[in-house]
Design a protein around this motif. Sequence first.
Motif, PDB file in Angstrom:
ATOM      1  N   LEU A  95       0.809  -1.211   0.000  1.00  0.00           N
ATOM      2  CA  LEU A  95       0.000   0.000   0.000  1.00  0.00           C
ATOM      3  C   LEU A  95       0.847   1.268   0.000  1.00  0.00           C
ATOM      4  O   LEU A  95       1.990   1.264   0.462  1.00  0.00           O
ATOM      5  CB  LEU A  95      -0.920  -0.010   1.224  1.00  0.00           C
ATOM      6  CG  LEU A  95      -1.887  -1.196   1.326  1.00  0.00           C
ATOM      7  CD1 LEU A  95      -2.703  -1.108   2.602  1.00  0.00           C
ATOM      8  CD2 LEU A  95      -2.789  -1.302   0.107  1.00  0.00           C
ATOM      9  N   PRO A  96       0.264   2.371  -0.489  1.00  0.00           N
ATOM     10  CA  PRO A  96       0.960   3.656  -0.414  1.00  0.00           C
ATOM     11  C   PRO A  96       1.258   3.992   1.048  1.00  0.00           C
ATOM     12  O   PRO A  96       0.541   3.572   1.957  1.00  0.00           O
ATOM     13  CB  PRO A  96      -0.055   4.645  -1.002  1.00  0.00           C
ATOM     14  CG  PRO A  96      -1.008   3.818  -1.796  1.00  0.00           C
ATOM     15  CD  PRO A  96      -1.043   2.470  -1.143  1.00  0.00           C
ATOM     16  N   GLU A  97       2.295   4.755   1.252  1.00  0.00           N
ATOM     17  CA  GLU A  97       2.757   5.060   2.609  1.00  0.00           C
ATOM     18  C   GLU A  97       1.636   5.587   3.513  1.00  0.00           C
ATOM     19  O   GLU A  97       1.549   5.217   4.676  1.00  0.00           O
ATOM     20  CB  GLU A  97       3.918   6.053   2.559  1.00  0.00           C
ATOM     21  CG  GLU A  97       4.664   6.136   3.866  1.00  0.00           C
ATOM     22  CD  GLU A  97       5.983   6.867   3.746  1.00  0.00           C
ATOM     23  OE1 GLU A  97       6.562   7.144   4.804  1.00  0.00           O
ATOM     24  OE2 GLU A  97       6.432   7.159   2.625  1.00  0.00           O
ATOM     25  N   VAL A 150      -5.786  -2.932  -5.659  1.00  0.00           N
ATOM     26  CA  VAL A 150      -4.798  -3.030  -4.591  1.00  0.00           C
ATOM     27  C   VAL A 150      -3.415  -3.134  -5.228  1.00  0.00           C
ATOM     28  O   VAL A 150      -3.149  -4.061  -5.989  1.00  0.00           O
ATOM     29  CB  VAL A 150      -5.074  -4.256  -3.692  1.00  0.00           C
ATOM     30  CG1 VAL A 150      -4.016  -4.370  -2.601  1.00  0.00           C
ATOM     31  CG2 VAL A 150      -6.476  -4.166  -3.084  1.00  0.00           C
ATOM     32  N   PRO A 151      -2.535  -2.181  -4.912  1.00  0.00           N
ATOM     33  CA  PRO A 151      -1.190  -2.225  -5.502  1.00  0.00           C
ATOM     34  C   PRO A 151      -0.332  -3.321  -4.873  1.00  0.00           C
ATOM     35  O   PRO A 151      -0.475  -3.639  -3.687  1.00  0.00           O
ATOM     36  CB  PRO A 151      -0.628  -0.841  -5.188  1.00  0.00           C
ATOM     37  CG  PRO A 151      -1.375  -0.374  -3.993  1.00  0.00           C
ATOM     38  CD  PRO A 151      -2.730  -1.010  -4.064  1.00  0.00           C
ATOM     39  N   THR A 152       0.546  -3.891  -5.687  1.00  0.00           N
ATOM     40  CA  THR A 152       1.506  -4.881  -5.188  1.00  0.00           C
ATOM     41  C   THR A 152       2.907  -4.286  -5.083  1.00  0.00           C
ATOM     42  O   THR A 152       3.790  -4.915  -4.512  1.00  0.00           O
ATOM     43  CB  THR A 152       1.579  -6.104  -6.122  1.00  0.00           C
ATOM     44  OG1 THR A 152       2.119  -5.682  -7.382  1.00  0.00           O
ATOM     45  CG2 THR A 152       0.214  -6.752  -6.306  1.00  0.00           C
ATOM     46  N   GLY A 153       3.093  -3.109  -5.666  1.00  0.00           N
ATOM     47  CA  GLY A 153       4.410  -2.484  -5.659  1.00  0.00           C
ATOM     48  C   GLY A 153       5.380  -3.121  -6.630  1.00  0.00           C
ATOM     49  O   GLY A 153       6.577  -2.861  -6.562  1.00  0.00           O
ATOM     50  N   GLY A 196      -1.416  -4.339 -10.273  1.00  0.00           N
ATOM     51  CA  GLY A 196      -2.458  -4.140  -9.276  1.00  0.00           C
ATOM     52  C   GLY A 196      -3.425  -5.295  -9.342  1.00  0.00           C
ATOM     53  O   GLY A 196      -3.556  -5.951 -10.374  1.00  0.00           O
ATOM     54  N   VAL A 197      -4.106  -5.545  -8.239  1.00  0.00           N
ATOM     55  CA  VAL A 197      -5.070  -6.641  -8.154  1.00  0.00           C
ATOM     56  C   VAL A 197      -6.443  -6.041  -7.868  1.00  0.00           C
ATOM     57  O   VAL A 197      -6.610  -5.323  -6.874  1.00  0.00           O
ATOM     58  CB  VAL A 197      -4.682  -7.639  -7.046  1.00  0.00           C
ATOM     59  CG1 VAL A 197      -5.702  -8.768  -6.953  1.00  0.00           C
ATOM     60  CG2 VAL A 197      -3.290  -8.204  -7.293  1.00  0.00           C
ATOM     61  N   ILE A 198      -7.418  -6.325  -8.734  1.00  0.00           N
ATOM     62  CA  ILE A 198      -8.784  -5.863  -8.501  1.00  0.00           C
ATOM     63  C   ILE A 198      -9.408  -6.804  -7.477  1.00  0.00           C
ATOM     64  O   ILE A 198      -9.608  -7.993  -7.752  1.00  0.00           O
ATOM     65  CB  ILE A 198      -9.613  -5.848  -9.797  1.00  0.00           C
ATOM     66  CG1 ILE A 198      -8.948  -4.978 -10.850  1.00  0.00           C
ATOM     67  CG2 ILE A 198     -11.036  -5.354  -9.501  1.00  0.00           C
ATOM     68  CD1 ILE A 198      -9.546  -5.135 -12.240  1.00  0.00           C
ATOM     69  N   VAL A 199      -9.682  -6.276  -6.296  1.00  0.00           N
ATOM     70  CA  VAL A 199     -10.209  -7.068  -5.186  1.00  0.00           C
ATOM     71  C   VAL A 199     -11.633  -6.601  -4.911  1.00  0.00           C
ATOM     72  O   VAL A 199     -11.924  -5.407  -4.922  1.00  0.00           O
ATOM     73  CB  VAL A 199      -9.329  -6.890  -3.924  1.00  0.00           C
ATOM     74  CG1 VAL A 199      -9.916  -7.614  -2.735  1.00  0.00           C
ATOM     75  CG2 VAL A 199      -7.915  -7.383  -4.195  1.00  0.00           C
TER      76      VAL A 199
END
Length: 156
Positions: free
Chosen positions: A37-39, A56-59, A102-105
């Motif tokens: 996640l972003p900081e 949801v980002p995975t970075g 990114g993952v669409i959750v």
Amino acid sequence: MTEILLKLLRDEGADPEVPLPEYQTAGAAGADLRANLPEAQRGTGMLLAPGARALVPTGLRLAIPEGYEVQLRPRSGLALKHGITLPNSPGTIDSDYRGPLGVIVMNAGEAPFTVEHGMRIAQMVLAPVLRARFELAEALDETTRGGGGFGSTGAA
């Protein structure tokens, strides 16, 4: 079992402490992906209300070898316990895509759910790709099923 090298790059600003995708057992087909996640959200997580969707980002960014794809699939434990799924499952990441992964959750459950920083959110499966040649035909070969659609093979 054949191993294929899948090169990864962390996105700028991604938390390097979040583990890379990993197989949890020797026989696992999917490697677990984690939320990065972003900081600003790392302490609170990402809240998903029932029925809500989020990217949801995975970075990570991937360099998938030509002739392969990465499929994203839900984690069965999250689906059973909380109703957390991937609405476009299996999601396909093409070999020529180099953008952020990114993952669409989706929360298909009845209660709000928090995606926590570093949480295992999906499975990633590397799969070979076969490409088709398309040709218009005068007719198709006959089969026992024929044109029978949904439910046409009977109940069981």
